[in-house]
Write a protein that holds these residues in place. Structure first.
Motif, PDB file in Angstrom:
ATOM      1  N   UNK A  23       0.829  -1.209   0.000  1.00 15.44           N
ATOM      2  CA  UNK A  23       0.000   0.000   0.000  1.00 15.44           C
ATOM      3  C   UNK A  23       0.863   1.259   0.000  1.00 15.44           C
ATOM      4  N   UNK A  24       1.849   1.304   0.884  1.00 17.45           N
ATOM      5  CA  UNK A  24       2.669   2.506   1.014  1.00 17.45           C
ATOM      6  C   UNK A  24       3.614   2.716  -0.158  1.00 17.45           C
ATOM      7  N   UNK A  25       4.086   1.650  -0.766  1.00 16.99           N
ATOM      8  CA  UNK A  25       4.934   1.781  -1.953  1.00 16.99           C
ATOM      9  C   UNK A  25       4.139   2.334  -3.129  1.00 16.99           C
ATOM     10  N   UNK A  26       2.931   1.822  -3.317  1.00 17.38           N
ATOM     11  CA  UNK A  26       2.063   2.333  -4.388  1.00 17.38           C
ATOM     12  C   UNK A  26       1.730   3.801  -4.137  1.00 17.38           C
ATOM     13  N   UNK A  51      13.712  -3.127  -9.874  1.00 19.71           N
ATOM     14  CA  UNK A  51      14.771  -2.145  -9.630  1.00 19.71           C
ATOM     15  C   UNK A  51      15.321  -2.260  -8.217  1.00 19.71           C
ATOM     16  N   UNK A  52      14.530  -2.861  -7.321  1.00 16.99           N
ATOM     17  CA  UNK A  52      14.957  -3.020  -5.930  1.00 16.99           C
ATOM     18  C   UNK A  52      14.127  -4.126  -5.289  1.00 16.99           C
ATOM     19  N   UNK A  53      14.718  -4.814  -4.325  1.00 17.15           N
ATOM     20  CA  UNK A  53      14.018  -5.891  -3.620  1.00 17.15           C
ATOM     21  C   UNK A  53      14.020  -5.599  -2.119  1.00 17.15           C
ATOM     22  N   UNK A  54      12.839  -5.632  -1.508  1.00 20.03           N
ATOM     23  CA  UNK A  54      12.713  -5.619  -0.051  1.00 20.03           C
ATOM     24  C   UNK A  54      12.599  -7.078   0.369  1.00 20.03           C
ATOM     25  N   UNK A 113       8.274   5.869   6.961  1.00 19.24           N
ATOM     26  CA  UNK A 113       9.011   7.027   6.448  1.00 19.24           C
ATOM     27  C   UNK A 113      10.498   6.731   6.336  1.00 19.24           C
ATOM     28  N   UNK A 114      11.044   6.056   7.339  1.00 18.58           N
ATOM     29  CA  UNK A 114      12.463   5.702   7.310  1.00 18.58           C
ATOM     30  C   UNK A 114      12.738   4.704   6.181  1.00 18.58           C
ATOM     31  N   UNK A 115      11.869   3.715   6.038  1.00 11.47           N
ATOM     32  CA  UNK A 115      12.052   2.723   4.983  1.00 11.47           C
ATOM     33  C   UNK A 115      12.009   3.370   3.608  1.00 11.47           C
ATOM     34  N   UNK A 119      14.919   3.430   0.761  1.00 11.28           N
ATOM     35  CA  UNK A 119      14.680   3.001  -0.616  1.00 11.28           C
ATOM     36  C   UNK A 119      15.127   4.071  -1.595  1.00 11.28           C
ATOM     37  N   UNK A 120      14.728   5.296  -1.320  1.00 14.41           N
ATOM     38  CA  UNK A 120      15.085   6.406  -2.195  1.00 14.41           C
ATOM     39  C   UNK A 120      16.597   6.567  -2.292  1.00 14.41           C
ATOM     40  N   UNK A 121      17.280   6.418  -1.162  1.00 14.57           N
ATOM     41  CA  UNK A 121      18.738   6.555  -1.143  1.00 14.57           C
ATOM     42  C   UNK A 121      19.408   5.460  -1.976  1.00 14.57           C
ATOM     43  N   UNK A 122      18.967   4.236  -1.810  1.00  9.71           N
ATOM     44  CA  UNK A 122      19.568   3.120  -2.552  1.00  9.71           C
ATOM     45  C   UNK A 122      19.301   3.253  -4.044  1.00  9.71           C
ATOM     46  N   UNK A 123      18.081   3.638  -4.419  1.00 13.59           N
ATOM     47  CA  UNK A 123      17.756   3.808  -5.835  1.00 13.59           C
ATOM     48  C   UNK A 123      18.520   4.980  -6.445  1.00 13.59           C
TER      49      UNK A 123
END
Length: 233
Positions: A23-26, A51-54, A113-115, A119-123
């Motif tokens: 939900x939050x990723x979308x 592009x990324x895996x959790x 928010x931290x997650x 994600x944004x930093x890694x991408x």
């Protein structure tokens, strides 16, 4: 708002957490797919490389560490960023995941928010690496380090390094003779205020030395301080 081109695969066996993450990723603007066990995750990655895996570590069947190991051992998947999700939060689990090539970790319970920031930093880091046009090579004896291609060679042969191992090598080799503390190494690889233990840095160095083989002597331990790259004699 995230770039719609960024697709994220969430691998998590707890349905409520999986739904929350999806939900939050979308909502944040990502394309998100889900898998609840290891076999399903590997099939999803093969069908559509995200592009990324959790990646949750505790999974039925093939666990998260084994998935990480498999992805890093194949050329077509070894560049996919992985953020580990773990409820254990034990140092040994974190070190093992980083040793296998994970890019980051978040312990449960976590802040959305931290997650999302992680994600944004890694991408962002992945994008910068892909767009890097600098073709400069660092050449130290039989060791060649190509920053733009994230490539390292020893005696003309390419060595298989994880993202973290390569960035550690690049940082040390860029300033031969300079002593890096473990904190400085963490900053060079993952940015400031990244919480990781001294032990995790030592594990990365040990793995890097092993892969460097005949050129491992270039990385020197400065007892009580950190590490440095040997200057040319």
């Amino acid at each position: 708002m995230a770039d719609q081109k960024n697709s994220i695969l969430v691998v998590e066996d707890e349905e409520d957490i999986l739904a929350l993450l999806h939900f939050n990723l979308i909502k944040a603007g990502y394309n998100a797919d889900c898998a609840s066990h290891g076999e399903e995750a590997l099939a999803a990655i093969a069908a559509k490389k995200p592009d990324l895996i959790l990646l949750d570590l505790m999974l039925p069947g093939i666990d998260g560490l084994d998935i990480c190991r498999r992805l890093r051992s194949h050329e077509d998947t070894n560049g996919i960023p992985i953020i580990m999700l773990t409820a254990r939060g034990e140092e040994s689990d974190i070190v093992r995941g980083l040793e296998l090539g994970a890019d980051d970790y978040v312990t449960k319970p976590f802040s959305i928010k931290v997650l999302l920031a992680r994600i944004q930093t890694v991408l962002r880091r992945k994008t910068l690496l892909q767009q890097e046009a600098d073709q400069t090579e660092l050449v130290r004896g039989e060791l060649r380090i190509h920053s733009g291609r994230s490539l390292a060679q020893v005696e003309g042969k390419t060595i298989d390094l994880t993202f973290t191992e390569f960035k550690v090598l690049e940082a040390l080799a860029s300033r031969p003779g300079w002593v890096f503390t473990r904190y400085q190494i963490v900053n060079a690889v993952r940015g400031e205020d990244y919480a990781v233990t001294d032990r995790a840095v030592d594990v990365q160095i040990a793995g890097l030395r092993k892969k460097l083989g005949s050129c491992s002597y270039y990385i020197e331990t400065v007892r009580g301080v950190g590490y440095r790259f040997r200057e040319e004699l």
